[in-house]
Write a protein that holds these residues in place. Structure first.
Motif, PDB file in Angstrom:
ATOM      1  N   ARG A 164       0.839  -1.211   0.000  1.00  0.00           N
ATOM      2  CA  ARG A 164       0.000   0.000   0.000  1.00  0.00           C
ATOM      3  C   ARG A 164       0.868   1.253   0.000  1.00  0.00           C
ATOM      4  O   ARG A 164       0.529   2.232  -0.668  1.00  0.00           O
ATOM      5  N   HIS A 165       1.977   1.221   0.744  1.00  0.00           N
ATOM      6  CA  HIS A 165       2.897   2.368   0.696  1.00  0.00           C
ATOM      7  C   HIS A 165       3.436   2.559  -0.714  1.00  0.00           C
ATOM      8  O   HIS A 165       3.433   3.677  -1.255  1.00  0.00           O
ATOM      9  N   ASN A 166       3.909   1.484  -1.322  1.00  0.00           N
ATOM     10  CA  ASN A 166       4.514   1.601  -2.641  1.00  0.00           C
ATOM     11  C   ASN A 166       3.496   1.953  -3.725  1.00  0.00           C
ATOM     12  O   ASN A 166       3.813   2.688  -4.666  1.00  0.00           O
ATOM     13  N   ILE A 167       2.280   1.455  -3.592  1.00  0.00           N
ATOM     14  CA  ILE A 167       1.223   1.819  -4.548  1.00  0.00           C
ATOM     15  C   ILE A 167       0.861   3.300  -4.376  1.00  0.00           C
ATOM     16  O   ILE A 167       0.609   3.999  -5.364  1.00  0.00           O
ATOM     17  N   ALA A 168       0.849   3.779  -3.130  1.00  0.00           N
ATOM     18  CA  ALA A 168       0.585   5.206  -2.896  1.00  0.00           C
ATOM     19  C   ALA A 168       1.644   6.065  -3.576  1.00  0.00           C
ATOM     20  O   ALA A 168       1.329   7.089  -4.210  1.00  0.00           O
ATOM     21  N   VAL A 169       2.903   5.660  -3.483  1.00  0.00           N
ATOM     22  CA  VAL A 169       3.987   6.404  -4.147  1.00  0.00           C
ATOM     23  C   VAL A 169       3.819   6.316  -5.661  1.00  0.00           C
ATOM     24  O   VAL A 169       4.024   7.304  -6.381  1.00  0.00           O
ATOM     25  N   LEU A 229       6.123   2.287  -7.895  1.00  0.00           N
ATOM     26  CA  LEU A 229       5.742   1.006  -7.311  1.00  0.00           C
ATOM     27  C   LEU A 229       6.961   0.209  -6.865  1.00  0.00           C
ATOM     28  O   LEU A 229       6.927  -0.493  -5.855  1.00  0.00           O
ATOM     29  N   LEU A 230       8.068   0.333  -7.615  1.00  0.00           N
ATOM     30  CA  LEU A 230       9.267  -0.468  -7.344  1.00  0.00           C
ATOM     31  C   LEU A 230      10.356   0.303  -6.594  1.00  0.00           C
ATOM     32  O   LEU A 230      11.451  -0.226  -6.401  1.00  0.00           O
TER      33      LEU A 230
END
Length: 285
Positions: A112-117, A141-142
């Motif tokens: 969820r953190h990476n999708i938010a970014v 995402l990555l």
């Protein structure tokens, strides 16, 4: 101290951190001049569940195309081969890496953190009128994929470093470099390199904490740096090192004003809700 190199750590755990087979195949096809868009569409169409998921995404408000896209061939034509590869990677990588040491981080928290970014990076790309926003989405995402590699391959060491960073208020990147000889950003960049992804993704991942040090893709690194700060506002912070002040130089790099931050955050939050509804339903709250 257990210093090595990012290359050796990844090589020692190649099976653990390999890409899903179809993404590897798509990368090979995209880099092969003899492969046509029709060949790529046929490969994607062979996986019925993936094809259905991709069509759901491209027909969603996340894209907002005015007319319906009914086939993968049409999606390849309208969205583009590299962009569809990025969407395929985004959906499959999250599903593949869904087991993490729970004492370090839950898969839900990590992704969820990476999708938010990723959503913030896409919002920034749209604000800056950059074409092919999926490229920035997948980079966001990555951006912390190096942390995932550390958690999977060195869970005890990672737990110790996270504890020290939190309790001693030390910089996690510095602790990583002392322990491993490199930090998570360098490790993530090397993984993307071994996945045969383009340098336009690799350098921004390597420099997402230090965008001013980027040489070839400084604008993209600045986008991911700012997107990370926005992501930390709309989702909980992944680790203490993420909760850092914005490097004020990014505003000039991107020709944006700090006054736009609140608006960009609100837009990113809306994009995140759309992404969770159509791309990552298993993570939607």
């Amino acid at each position: 101290m257990t210093t090595s190199t990012p290359q050796t750590l990844i090589q020692e755990h190649r099976e653990l951190v390999s890409l899903p087979v179809i993404v590897t195949r798509l990368n090979e096809m995209i880099n092969d001049p003899a492969c046509s868009a029709a060949d790529i569409a046929e490969t994607l169409s062979q996986d019925a569940a993936l094809a259905a998921r991709l069509l759901k995404i491209v027909n969603s408000p996340f894209y907002g195309f005015p007319s319906r896209i009914d086939t993968i061939s049409m999606a390849v034509t309208i969205v583009g081969t590299r962009q569809l590869r990025d969407l395929t990677m985004a959906t499959l990588v999250v599903n593949k890496f869904n087991r993490l040491p729970e004492e370090l981080v839950t898969p839900e928290h990590f992704w969820r953190h990476n999708i938010a970014v990723a959503c913030a990076a896409r919002t920034l790309a749209e604000r800056l009128q950059i074409t092919h926003t999926e490229r920035l989405f997948i980079t966001g995402l990555l951006h912390d994929i190096g942390k995932l590699v550390m958690y999977l391959t060195r869970p005890e060491t990672s737990a110790r470093l996270l504890s020290r960073a939190r309790e001693e208020h030390q910089d996690l990147g510095s602790l990583e470099r002392s322990e491993f000889g490199f930090d998570h950003a360098e490790l993530g960049a090397e993984l993307l390199r071994q996945w045969h992804l383009p340098e336009s993704l690799i350098e921004p991942v390597a420099r997402h904490h230090q965008p001013a040090l980027a040489t070839q893709y400084q604008r993209e690194a600045a986008i991911i740096h700012l997107a990370n700060a926005i992501g930390n506002t709309i989702e909980s912070v992944l680790t203490a090192d993420d909760d850092l002040p914005i490097d004020t130089r990014v505003w000039k790099m991107l020709d944006l004003s700090p006054d736009e931050l609140a608006d960009l955050t609100a837009e990113s939050d809306l994009t995140l809700k759309h992404a969770l509804q159509v791309m990552f339903t298993e993570l939607a709250a």
